[in-house]
Write an enzyme that holds these catalytic residues in place. Structure first.
Site, PDB file in Angstrom:
ATOM      1  CG  HIS A   1      -1.672  -1.223   1.466  1.00  0.00           C
ATOM      2  ND1 HIS A   1      -2.841  -1.509   0.626  1.00  0.00           N
ATOM      3  CD2 HIS A   1      -1.809  -2.250   2.414  1.00  0.00           C
ATOM      4  CE1 HIS A   1      -3.255  -2.633   0.999  1.00  0.00           C
ATOM      5  NE2 HIS A   1      -2.639  -3.031   2.403  1.00  0.00           N
TER       6      HIS A   1
ATOM      7  NE  ARG B   1      -5.255  -7.983  -6.294  1.00  0.00           N
ATOM      8  CZ  ARG B   1      -6.562  -7.379  -7.206  1.00  0.00           C
ATOM      9  NH1 ARG B   1      -6.561  -7.563  -8.314  1.00  0.00           N
ATOM     10  NH2 ARG B   1      -7.441  -7.139  -6.346  1.00  0.00           N
TER      11      ARG B   1
HETATM   12 ZN    ZN Z   1      -2.833  -5.166   3.075  1.00  0.00          ZN
END
Ligand code: ZN
Length: 335
Positions: A97, A192
């Site tokens: 993140h 991702r």
């Molecule tokens: Zn996470």
């Protein structure tokens, strides 16, 4: 408003989800692939609604905007935290993140996502992915290009009761057989890196976000140390897992009865096991495993009774950290 504000949980189906949220907490889940319970959230992708009382039916976002006094006028343009319970019935994608600065610039003003996990339960020999072995961005890129995931990813063994701090920029993934309570910044931005080459809900592989992931990943990985501080108090114990820029997270383990004074602006609380009552101004409110509530600013002192275990958290203002830490220490010291 000297009473806890109970919220109705929301559920998100995920390809890696299962039925544990129903089996463990008795929630009505939408399918046998339910991955996430959004327990305390005002994020636009899923807002909780007040379950009962005169505020019943209001969203947490409405409360935040219309009644800032409930939150001690905490200085933030949005409700800052998000509490989830995750049922990883299968491996989650390997992900990372961004921080506030990056998300603010590239994700329409979204917050960054620093998060942390309390392992409620897991299979024997369960693991998670936490960090990576690359020493430079070049090596990081090379291992990704080679598909050398075993060489790149750092795996750790986990057990119930463990706590992990996952600052933005940390490569991570929950693995199969793990039930986790997550406390995080109110953000839904995930990059991702690897998804095990498996199909998503629509049969197609889920999108990867390699370029962004490479930009935001901390290289080399720096393991964030967690040193839980346990205060044994007659009637129970308080464990402080982490105090950092965005949040402080505790476990309140009540064996009998514990009286607390709230010095934070407000507190988020999730009952992870057991049952009992929370008592404020001589009024008792039943609490049981799977309940989630906010302790508003006006609820300065309260007692929790029963054999009941909660994960509690409150936001910290980056910059106002020292002040909040002092408040926290007073909270823990109050017996
Ligand atoms: Zn996470």
């Amino acid at each position: 408003m000297k009473q806890p504000i109970f919220l109705k949980p929301l559920f998100q189906e995920r390809i890696w989800g299962g039925e544990r949220l129903s089996n463990t907490y008795g929630y009505q889940i939408p399918s046998s692939q339910t991955g996430e319970c959004w327990a305390i959230s005002a994020h636009p992708h899923g807002q909780n609604v007040v379950a009962s009382g005169y505020l019943g039916g209001k969203t947490l976002g409405e409360l935040w905007n219309e009644q800032p006094e409930l939150f001690g006028h905490f200085d933030s343009d949005r409700f800052p935290l998000l509490t989830k319970i995750l049922d990883a019935n299968d491996d989650l994608s390997v992900q990372v993140h961004p921080n506030d600065e990056y998300a603010g610039e590239f994700e329409n003003g979204e917050l960054g996502k620093t998060e942390c996990w309390y392992i409620i339960d897991c299979d024997e020999n369960a693991e998670m992915i936490y960090g990576h072995h690359a020493q430079s961005k070049e090596e990081f890129l090379q291992l990704i290009e080679e598909g050398n995931w075993n060489g790149l990813l750092h795996r750790v063994k986990i057990k119930p009761g463990d706590f992990f701090y996952v600052p933005s920029g940390t490569i991570h993934a929950l693995c199969k057989g793990t039930l986790v309570l997550e406390t995080q910044q109110s953000s839904d931005t995930t990059y991702r890196v690897y998804d095990y080459n498996r199909p998503g809900q629509d049969g197609q592989p889920r999108e990867l976000h390699l370029n962004k992931a490479i930009e935001v990943t901390t290289v080399p990985h720096t393991a964030a140390k967690v040193e839980p501080a346990v205060a044994q108090i007659s009637g129970g114990s308080i464990t402080t897992f982490i105090e950092e820029d965005y949040f402080t997270v505790y476990k309140w383990d009540i064996k009998n009865s514990l009286s607390l004074t709230q010095e934070a602006h407000f507190t988020l609380a999730s009952v992870i096991s057991g049952e009992g009552e929370i008592i404020s101004e001589d009024t008792e409110y039943s609490i049981k495993s799977g309940d989630h509530f906010i302790i508003p600013n006006q609820m300065q002192s309260f007692t929790i009774r029963g054999n009941v275990q909660l994960i509690a958290s409150h936001p910290n203002s980056k910059g106002g950290r020292q002040r909040d830490m002092e408040r926290t220490i007073r909270q823990v010291a109050n017996v």
